[in-house]
Scaffold this active site. Structure first.
Site, mmCIF file in Angstrom:
data_model
loop_
_atom_site.group_PDB
_atom_site.id
_atom_site.type_symbol
_atom_site.label_atom_id
_atom_site.label_comp_id
_atom_site.label_asym_id
_atom_site.label_seq_id
_atom_site.Cartn_x
_atom_site.Cartn_y
_atom_site.Cartn_z
ATOM 1 N N ASP A 122 -2.561 -4.452 5.968
ATOM 2 C CA ASP A 122 -2.271 -5.790 6.446
ATOM 3 C C ASP A 122 -0.984 -5.618 7.151
ATOM 4 O OD1 ASP A 122 -0.619 -5.180 4.340
ATOM 5 O OD2 ASP A 122 -0.747 -7.103 3.244
ATOM 6 N N SER A 123 -0.313 -4.498 7.143
ATOM 7 C CA SER A 123 0.579 -4.287 8.232
ATOM 8 C C SER A 123 0.021 -4.598 9.751
ATOM 9 C CB SER A 123 1.083 -2.817 7.957
ATOM 10 O OG SER A 123 0.333 -1.793 8.200
ATOM 11 N N LYS A 157 -7.626 -2.331 -1.245
ATOM 12 C CA LYS A 157 -6.042 -2.061 -1.762
ATOM 13 C C LYS A 157 -5.521 -3.318 -2.202
ATOM 14 C CE LYS A 157 -2.696 -0.809 0.543
ATOM 15 N NZ LYS A 157 -1.733 -1.703 0.540
ATOM 16 N N GLU A 171 -2.261 -5.540 -3.852
ATOM 17 C CA GLU A 171 -0.933 -5.092 -4.188
ATOM 18 C C GLU A 171 -0.616 -5.675 -5.532
ATOM 19 O OE1 GLU A 171 1.986 -6.406 -1.070
ATOM 20 O OE2 GLU A 171 1.096 -5.224 0.393
ATOM 21 N N GLU A 225 5.325 2.565 -2.948
ATOM 22 C CA GLU A 225 6.158 2.334 -1.658
ATOM 23 C C GLU A 225 7.550 2.081 -1.772
ATOM 24 O OE1 GLU A 225 4.448 -0.552 1.081
ATOM 25 O OE2 GLU A 225 6.219 -0.331 2.333
ATOM 26 N N ASP A 273 -7.167 -3.291 3.250
ATOM 27 C CA ASP A 273 -6.112 -4.130 2.319
ATOM 28 C C ASP A 273 -6.686 -5.613 2.001
ATOM 29 O OD1 ASP A 273 -3.945 -3.062 1.275
ATOM 30 O OD2 ASP A 273 -2.613 -3.360 3.207
#
Ligand code: KIV
Length: 262
Positions: free
Chosen positions: A43-44, A111, A113, A180, A82
């Protein structure tokens, strides 16, 4: 890397996993031709592709659009998509709809978070037959709670806290997890206590693999040089020089030549 099973196999064989983010079909073709093990459509992309300051602007539909493009360019690479901001923190229906659009777009895993308060939903996604990669430490979707993009897990009991979170993720059934921006010793210690592989970004070399954002790896963003990024290309300068050469050739009338004309 052919399937989710390879993550465990690679960890057991001591084969360090390489992952790179990718968001478009052209770049995906290049990654596909490389030895990189797997692709993260992170999602970056809200930042790298759409110019936002944080990842919060990504939506399931936007993620799916980019996953589709990457899948077209890299039909044979393992692709993780993501789950964007809050996509798994509303109702279960909303979570599963987000998972559905990302997986149907061509991802082989999602993925997610964080873990605290999301154990049930992560387990449910896994039990639905969708492989989940976890993400701990600096989880960028929580940037406003962290007060910025800062190194995490620096408290004296950081290793135990991260280990407890990582163990919760393992119990939920994740097949791997990203660490991270956590200190090297903490990431190394927690990795040694886990069954599943860890993939580090800004977490030192004691993880089972490494991930970098493509734009960082290629040096496309001249203003961004955090300690953990190694630039494998000065892409900003090289792209700019190519644009300037094109500009000069257009202005001098040297482009297009006879050979380049019909
Ligand atoms: O969105 C992303 O690119 C990520 C990586 C930084 C791990 O989550």
């Amino acid at each position: 890397m052919k399937s989710v099973l390879d993550f465990q196999k690679f960890k057991e064989q001591g084969h360090r996993i390489s992952m790179v983010t990718c968001y478009d079909s052209t770049s995906a073709k290049i990654v596909s031709a490389s030895r990189i093990d797997c692709i993260l459509v992170g999602d970056s992309l809200a930042m790298t592709m759409h110019g936002h300051d944080t990842t919060l602007a990504a939506t399931p539909e936007l993620m799916a659009l980019h996953v589709e493009a990457v899948r077209r360019g890299a039909p044979n690479k393992f692709i993780v998509g993501d789950m964007p901001f809050l996509a798994h923190r509303g109702s279960l229906d909303r979570t599963m709809e987000a998972v559905r659009v990302i997986m149907k777009a061509g991802a082989q895993a999602v993925k997610i978070e964080g873990v605290d308060g999301a154990e049930d939903v992560i387990s449910y996604v896994v039990q639905s037959g969708v492989p989940v990669m976890g993400h701990l430490g600096l989880t960028p979707q929580s940037v406003h709670q962290f007060g910025g993009f800062k190194v995490q897990a620096t408290e004296s009991n950081a290793a135990e806290i991260l280990l407890a979170q990582a163990k919760k993720l393992e119990a939920c059934g994740v097949f791997a997890m990203v660490f991270e921006c956590v200190p090297h010793e903490v990431a190394t210690y927690v990795t040694s206590k886990l069954h599943v592989p860890t993939i580090g970004i800004g977490a030192g070399n004691g993880c089972s693999g490494q991930v970098l954002v493509m734009q960082d790896l290629l040096g496309l963003n001249a203003d961004f040089q955090p300690k953990f990024v190694r630039k494998y290309l000065d892409g900003f300068t090289q792209f700019k020089e190519a644009f300037d050469r094109f500009d000069s050739d257009v202005k001098s009338g040297e482009f297009p030549s006879g050979k380049e004309s019909y």
